[in-house]
Design an enzyme around this catalytic site. Structure first.
Site, PDB file in Angstrom:
ATOM      1  N   ARG A  53      21.346   2.599   6.417  1.00 40.36           N
ATOM      2  CA  ARG A  53      21.366   2.782   7.875  1.00 40.36           C
ATOM      3  C   ARG A  53      21.824   4.199   8.208  1.00 40.36           C
ATOM      4  NH1 ARG A  53      25.661   1.565  10.346  1.00 40.36           N
ATOM      5  NH2 ARG A  53      25.990  -0.484   9.430  1.00 40.36           N
ATOM      6  N   ASP A 177       9.120  13.359  26.505  1.00 40.35           N
ATOM      7  CA  ASP A 177       8.310  12.466  25.680  1.00 40.35           C
ATOM      8  C   ASP A 177       7.015  13.205  25.342  1.00 40.35           C
ATOM      9  OD1 ASP A 177       6.510  10.523  24.755  1.00 40.35           O
ATOM     10  OD2 ASP A 177       7.404   8.928  25.975  1.00 40.35           O
TER      11      ASP A 177
HETATM   12  C1  LIG Z   1       3.780   3.922  23.179  1.00 37.67           C
HETATM   13  C2  LIG Z   1       4.614   4.886  23.936  1.00 37.67           C
HETATM   14  C3  LIG Z   1       6.017   4.792  23.948  1.00 37.67           C
HETATM   15  C4  LIG Z   1       6.759   3.638  23.261  1.00 37.67           C
HETATM   16  O1  LIG Z   1       6.658   3.711  21.895  1.00 37.67           O
HETATM   17  P1  LIG Z   1       6.747   2.417  20.927  1.00 37.67           P
HETATM   18  O2  LIG Z   1       6.519   3.008  19.595  1.00 37.67           O
HETATM   19  O3  LIG Z   1       5.666   1.478  21.370  1.00 37.67           O
HETATM   20  O4  LIG Z   1       8.083   1.826  21.117  1.00 37.67           O
HETATM   21  C5  LIG Z   1       6.737   5.747  24.613  1.00 37.67           C
HETATM   22  N1  LIG Z   1       6.117   6.757  25.265  1.00 37.67           N
HETATM   23  C6  LIG Z   1       4.771   6.868  25.311  1.00 37.67           C
HETATM   24  C7  LIG Z   1       4.161   7.997  26.051  1.00 37.67           C
HETATM   25  C8  LIG Z   1       3.974   5.939  24.651  1.00 37.67           C
HETATM   26  O5  LIG Z   1       2.642   6.056  24.697  1.00 37.67           O
END
Ligand SMILES: *Cc1c(COP(=O)(O)O)cnc(C)c1O
Length: 395
Positions: A53, A177
């Site tokens: 972990r 993101d």
């Molecule tokens: C899919 C996605 C997520 C979430 O990711 P997971 O791997 O499904 O938990 C977050 N941000 C964006 C832009 C995504 O397309």
């Protein structure tokens, strides 16, 4: 060799095994260390790993890779994109406030609106295509500005540099993101963003076979704090999935470049089709974020959305298309068609959805690696059937 500057395409392939001097076999792939615990040779001095972990050599190879690709100093791998995102939010404390894009990914929306308020962390949404709207949403206790660009599903563009300046002048962190672009096409840390987040489930892994998340920082203190949360909260990525993701990353540039080129052709094709009311793709010069996106990214990527007149026409189109899968998710080798109103944004009230352009006729398309002429021919035949249906019912 000293002025040799390696391109990102090369780094994608070689980063995971760079400097891996402890691998005595010469293996070209990182070994999968399926070990939860590690023997300590010495009573007083422990080795670099004690428990998986806290640290695992396979995961660490992946973490070093993503740090290098994003131009950061610390990379961390999590069990999902949402695990990376929610762990990063844990850098905040009760009483803090977040300004966040209203076009945020559905799972992030859920965490920020349903979970964080129970821990005393509040938020305001703003239109992140408008820097004045972001400025107005800032409060004295705002500690974080959260960006997603291009956003989902209407590919809205946020000016990263402008938001970073704004955040710095208000002593706030910025998270971004970067799932839709990956470091191949957009490097937010270079623009001053503090934490870059990924759903590596998408383009980075690329084969729709792993759920994984990544976080990268450039600042050592922030990196240490996030690593502490990764270990404390424990939502780590396992060794096998870390290996799969490393393998996926090696082929990112060939996959993504081909898909992005096909996406451009499909966006142009759809823009000229009578039945298509609107195409959302940051590579089209008619896209409102075209200039901003071009300044901060080197490609428009491989996701586009398009609006058909209504739900029944969208339904007919989906039922008659042959090549793409009809599913949530994106970024795979297979093209993926999705219906945001019923899938990613089903939880959003209809009025709220429509205000954001997410009508019942909107479809999102993630372009895979199929032959683009086949994909366009498939669109053509399915749109043809949908057009005939529209004439018949006279709508
Ligand atoms: C899919 C996605 C997520 C979430 O990711 P997971 O791997 O499904 O938990 C977050 N941000 C964006 C832009 C995504 O397309």
């Amino acid at each position: 060799m000293s002025d040799f500057k390696e391109s990102l395409e090369t780094s994608l392939v070689v980063a995971s095994t760079r400097g891996n001097s402890e691998i005595k076999t010469g293996a070209v792939n990182v070994p999968i260390y399926l070990s939860s615990t590690f023997h300590q040779e010495n009573f007083d001095n422990f080795g670099p790993y004690d428990y998986s972990r806290s640290g695992n050599p396979t995961r660490e190879a992946l973490e070093k890779t993503i740090a290098e690709l994003e131009g950061g100093t610390r990379g961390l791998a999590f069990a999902s994109g949402i695990a990376a995102i929610s762990s990063a939010f844990m850098l905040l404390s009760s009483g803090d406030h977040i300004v966040i894009t209203e076009d945020v990914y559905g799972g992030t929306f859920r965490f920020v609106t349903e979970v964080l308020p129970r821990f005393g962390i509040e938020h305001s949404f703003a239109d992140f295509t408008d820097i004045d709207a972001i400025t107005r949403a800032i409060q004295p206790n705002t500690k974080l500005i959260y960006i997603e660009t291009p956003s989902n599903p209407c590919l809205g563009i946020t000016d990263i540099h402008a938001v970073v300046e704004l955040a710095k002048s208000h002593d706030c962190l910025t998270f971004l993101d970067n799932t839709f672009m990956t470091p191949l096409y957009q490097r937010p840390l270079d623009l001053g963003v503090d934490v870059v987040l990924h759903s590596a489930t998408k383009f980075l892994s690329g084969h729709s076979d792993v759920i994984a998340g990544l976080a990268v920082t450039k600042d050592d203190d922030l990196g240490n704090r996030l690593a502490f949360i990764q270990n404390s909260f424990g939502a780590i990525l396992g060794a096998q999935d870390s290996f799969s993701l490393i393998q996926g990353i090696k082929t990112l540039s060939v996959r993504f470049e081909k898909s992005a080129e096909s996406a451009r052709k499909i966006a142009n094709y759809l823009s000229g089709h009578d039945l298509v009311e609107k195409v959302y793709f940051p590579g089209l010069s008619t896209h409102p974020g075209f200039d901003t996106h071009n300044r901060q990214s080197s490609s428009a990527g491989a996701v586009l959305s398009f609006r058909l007149p209504n739900r029944s026409i969208a339904k007919s189109f989906v039922e008659n298309i042959r090549i793409p899968v009809f599913a949530v998710s994106l970024g795979g080798v297979e093209s993926i068609l999705s219906h945001p109103a019923q899938m990613s944004h089903a939880a959003m009230p209809k009025a709220e959805r429509e205000k954001r352009g997410i009508t019942d006729g909107l479809l999102r398309f993630s372009v895979g690696l199929e032959n683009v002429d086949d994909l366009i021919a498939d669109f053509e035949q399915s749109l043809e059937i949908a057009s005939k249906q529209q004439e018949k019912v006279g709508i």
